[in-house]
Structures are given as C-alpha cells and as structure tokens.
Design an enzyme around this catalytic site. Structure first.
Site, PDB file in Angstrom:
ATOM      1  N   SER A 134      10.245  -0.023 -12.532  1.00 23.50           N
ATOM      2  CA  SER A 134      10.353  -1.051 -13.569  1.00 23.50           C
ATOM      3  C   SER A 134       8.967  -1.316 -14.129  1.00 23.50           C
ATOM      4  O   SER A 134       8.092  -1.821 -13.426  1.00 23.50           O
ATOM      5  CB  SER A 134      10.942  -2.340 -12.978  1.00 23.50           C
ATOM      6  OG  SER A 134      12.222  -2.105 -12.423  1.00 23.50           O
TER       7      SER A 134
ATOM      8  N   LYS B 158       9.524   8.692  -7.450  1.00 27.11           N
ATOM      9  CA  LYS B 158       9.598   7.225  -7.479  1.00 27.11           C
ATOM     10  C   LYS B 158      10.977   6.950  -8.060  1.00 27.11           C
ATOM     11  O   LYS B 158      11.144   6.822  -9.281  1.00 27.11           O
ATOM     12  CB  LYS B 158       8.488   6.654  -8.367  1.00 27.11           C
ATOM     13  CG  LYS B 158       8.541   5.134  -8.523  1.00 27.11           C
ATOM     14  CD  LYS B 158       7.941   4.423  -7.337  1.00 27.11           C
ATOM     15  CE  LYS B 158       7.881   2.917  -7.581  1.00 27.11           C
ATOM     16  NZ  LYS B 158       7.161   2.210  -6.531  1.00 27.11           N
TER      17      LYS B 158
ATOM     18  N   VAL C  56      -0.839   3.975  -2.146  1.00 18.89           N
ATOM     19  CA  VAL C  56      -2.027   4.527  -1.493  1.00 18.89           C
ATOM     20  C   VAL C  56      -1.629   5.582  -0.470  1.00 18.89           C
ATOM     21  O   VAL C  56      -2.198   6.681  -0.428  1.00 18.89           O
ATOM     22  CB  VAL C  56      -2.856   3.416  -0.828  1.00 18.89           C
ATOM     23  CG1 VAL C  56      -3.972   4.023   0.012  1.00 18.89           C
ATOM     24  CG2 VAL C  56      -3.447   2.487  -1.871  1.00 18.89           C
TER      25      VAL C  56
ATOM     26  N   TYR D 225      -9.773   0.672   3.226  1.00 13.15           N
ATOM     27  CA  TYR D 225      -9.785   0.225   1.830  1.00 13.15           C
ATOM     28  C   TYR D 225     -10.533   1.260   0.996  1.00 13.15           C
ATOM     29  O   TYR D 225     -11.584   1.763   1.394  1.00 13.15           O
ATOM     30  CB  TYR D 225     -10.466  -1.124   1.707  1.00 13.15           C
ATOM     31  CG  TYR D 225     -10.645  -1.585   0.277  1.00 13.15           C
ATOM     32  CD1 TYR D 225      -9.554  -2.077  -0.439  1.00 13.15           C
ATOM     33  CD2 TYR D 225     -11.887  -1.517  -0.350  1.00 13.15           C
ATOM     34  CE1 TYR D 225      -9.705  -2.498  -1.758  1.00 13.15           C
ATOM     35  CE2 TYR D 225     -12.041  -1.941  -1.661  1.00 13.15           C
ATOM     36  CZ  TYR D 225     -10.952  -2.424  -2.359  1.00 13.15           C
ATOM     37  OH  TYR D 225     -11.099  -2.822  -3.660  1.00 13.15           O
TER      38      TYR D 225
ATOM     39  N   GLY E 205       0.796  -1.224   0.000  1.00 13.47           N
ATOM     40  CA  GLY E 205       0.000   0.000   0.000  1.00 13.47           C
ATOM     41  C   GLY E 205       0.825   1.268   0.000  1.00 13.47           C
ATOM     42  O   GLY E 205       0.341   2.331   0.416  1.00 13.47           O
ATOM     43  N   LYS E 206       2.051   1.189  -0.490  1.00 11.54           N
ATOM     44  CA  LYS E 206       2.916   2.376  -0.546  1.00 11.54           C
ATOM     45  C   LYS E 206       2.306   3.479  -1.401  1.00 11.54           C
ATOM     46  O   LYS E 206       2.310   4.657  -1.021  1.00 11.54           O
ATOM     47  CB  LYS E 206       4.296   2.009  -1.119  1.00 11.54           C
ATOM     48  CG  LYS E 206       5.031   0.921  -0.399  1.00 11.54           C
ATOM     49  CD  LYS E 206       6.401   0.672  -1.015  1.00 11.54           C
ATOM     50  CE  LYS E 206       6.364   0.421  -2.502  1.00 11.54           C
ATOM     51  NZ  LYS E 206       5.675  -0.853  -2.851  1.00 11.54           N
TER      52      LYS E 206
ATOM     53  N   SER F  92       9.415   4.092  -2.425  1.00  7.39           N
ATOM     54  CA  SER F  92      10.411   3.103  -2.814  1.00  7.39           C
ATOM     55  C   SER F  92       9.839   2.112  -3.816  1.00  7.39           C
ATOM     56  O   SER F  92       8.623   1.961  -3.950  1.00  7.39           O
ATOM     57  CB  SER F  92      10.921   2.338  -1.582  1.00  7.39           C
ATOM     58  OG  SER F  92       9.980   1.353  -1.175  1.00  7.39           O
TER      59      SER F  92
ATOM     60  N   CYS G 198      -5.446  -1.197   4.713  1.00  5.44           N
ATOM     61  CA  CYS G 198      -6.413  -2.231   4.359  1.00  5.44           C
ATOM     62  C   CYS G 198      -6.356  -2.493   2.864  1.00  5.44           C
ATOM     63  O   CYS G 198      -6.862  -1.695   2.057  1.00  5.44           O
ATOM     64  CB  CYS G 198      -7.827  -1.822   4.780  1.00  5.44           C
ATOM     65  SG  CYS G 198      -8.040  -1.662   6.565  1.00  5.44           S
TER      66      CYS G 198
END
Length: 225
Positions: A43, A39, A17, A201, A14-15, A109, A169
């Site tokens: 890739s 970022k 998000v 979520y 969930g990075k 990351s 979530c």
C-alpha cells in the site's frame, strides 16, 4: 524449502532490512543461483520500488507485488478506498509461479504478523494457511521481549511454521543495550524459537556489501540458505 516469509512484530521492525540483507548475501556469494523477491501486497510507494532500484531483478512489477494499492494504509482499508477487493487468489497464483521459477524466494509481508491483510485474515492467518516457513524480525528496544513473546504466541495460534527470530537494531545500539533489552537466551527461553542473530544499525541501508556481511553472520543454516 525454497520460500521464506519475513515478517515482524510491527511495521517498522526491520523486515525490509533483513530481506535486503539476505538478497545481498545471495547476490554476492551465490551469483549463479536464481532467486527472487516478493512483496505480495503493498500500500503506497515503498518496498517494491526499493528492491527494483537495488537489484537487477528478472521480475515484472506485478510479479514482485501482485496486489498494489495507492494509499499507505492497511490493505483492506486501502483497497476499500479504491473499491477493490484484496484478492488473495492473485497473490497465491503469483507465489506458486515464482516458486516454480526460482531456487529461492524471499517474501516480505506487509506490516507485522498481526497486521490485517483482508477484513478477516491477518499475516499470521495467511502464513499458517499457506504453510510458509517464516522468520520473525524483532526490533532491539525496550519492550522487545514482550513483543517477541506475544508474536510467537500469535504464530502458534495460527499454526505458523516459525523457524527463527532475527533481532534488528532500528537505531544505533550498544552491545549492552542489545543484551539488556533483547537478550537472546531470555527470548529463546520464553518462546522456544531460536534467535538466529542480530542485525546492526545501518547508516546506509543500501550498502549491499555491508548488508551481505551482516547476513553471513546470522545462523543461515536454520533457514536452509
């Protein structure tokens, strides 16, 4: 502290998000502030394009992502397919330039904290060497406590400045599931790292208003935001 590295326990923790939620928060509540997104290594098509579509960034594609590889694989593997090196000097130079230009810089990351960035270094190695204030995203699921403990141990081994954990979530979760699978007090007890809150979520991960509201419910003071 004007730079925050957002990493996770895995590739789907969930990075993105959390990064999007924090950017949405800044855009909504502090429109006069100058912030940016990075970022550093990507890739395949993904997060860079996502941020470009969602936000009116005053950044070139190369500033958002200094190293871009075609194959959606771990960076050293994707780079080898193109007979290119993973040149971290390019990433470091861009990061320093972005830091000098923006009041706040969000850095997402690639992969999780233990993901390889080169044939010798992981995300944790780089975060530690570059002294980046870091937040770890832990998905709400069975096994989340174990993932949190293992990743915090890796962070300590690599001397990462880990300032907080955010639960996320990845699927719709009830309050009972959150409490049973990733109880904040248990995670904090084992890791000695503060849990800054839990992201719900999102049916629509592009709903910036809801994302900004969710970010405002986190302990942002710990992040100096």
């Amino acid at each position: 502290m004007n730079t925050l590295l957002i990493t996770g326990t895995d590739t789907e923790a969930g990075k993105t998000v959390l990064t999007t939620a924090l950017a949405a928060y800044w855009q909504k509540y502090y429109p006069q502030r100058h912030w940016g997104i990075m970022k550093p290594i990507q890739s395949g098509i993904g997060d860079r394009e996502w941020y470009q579509n969602l936000f009116n960034l005053e950044q070139s594609p190369a500033e958002i992502t200094p190293l871009y590889f075609q194959a959606p694989l771990a960076p050293p593997i994707a780079a080898a397919r193109e007979n290119r090196p993973v040149d971290l000097a390019v990433v470091w130079k861009t990061l320093c330039e972005m830091r000098s230009r923006y009041e706040f810089l969000l850095v997402e990351s690639a992969g999780g904290l233990g993901s390889p960035m080169t044939n010798e270094l992981t995300v944790a190695d780089i975060a530690g060497e570059w002294r980046l204030p870091t937040v770890l995203v832990v998905p709400v699921r069975l096994g989340g406590i174990s993932q949190a403990v293992a990743n915090v141990a890796l962070a300590r081994q690599c001397k990462v400045n880990l300032i907080g954990i955010v639960l996320n979530c990845i699927q719709p979760r009830t309050d009972a599931e959150i409490t049973d699978w990733t109880p904040p007090e248990v995670i904090q007890s084992f890791t000695h790292i503060p849990v800054l809150g839990c992201l719900p979520y999102f049916d629509n991960p592009a709903d910036l208003d809801k994302l900004a509201q969710a970010a405002s419910n986190l302990n942002l003071e710990a992040l100096n935001i």
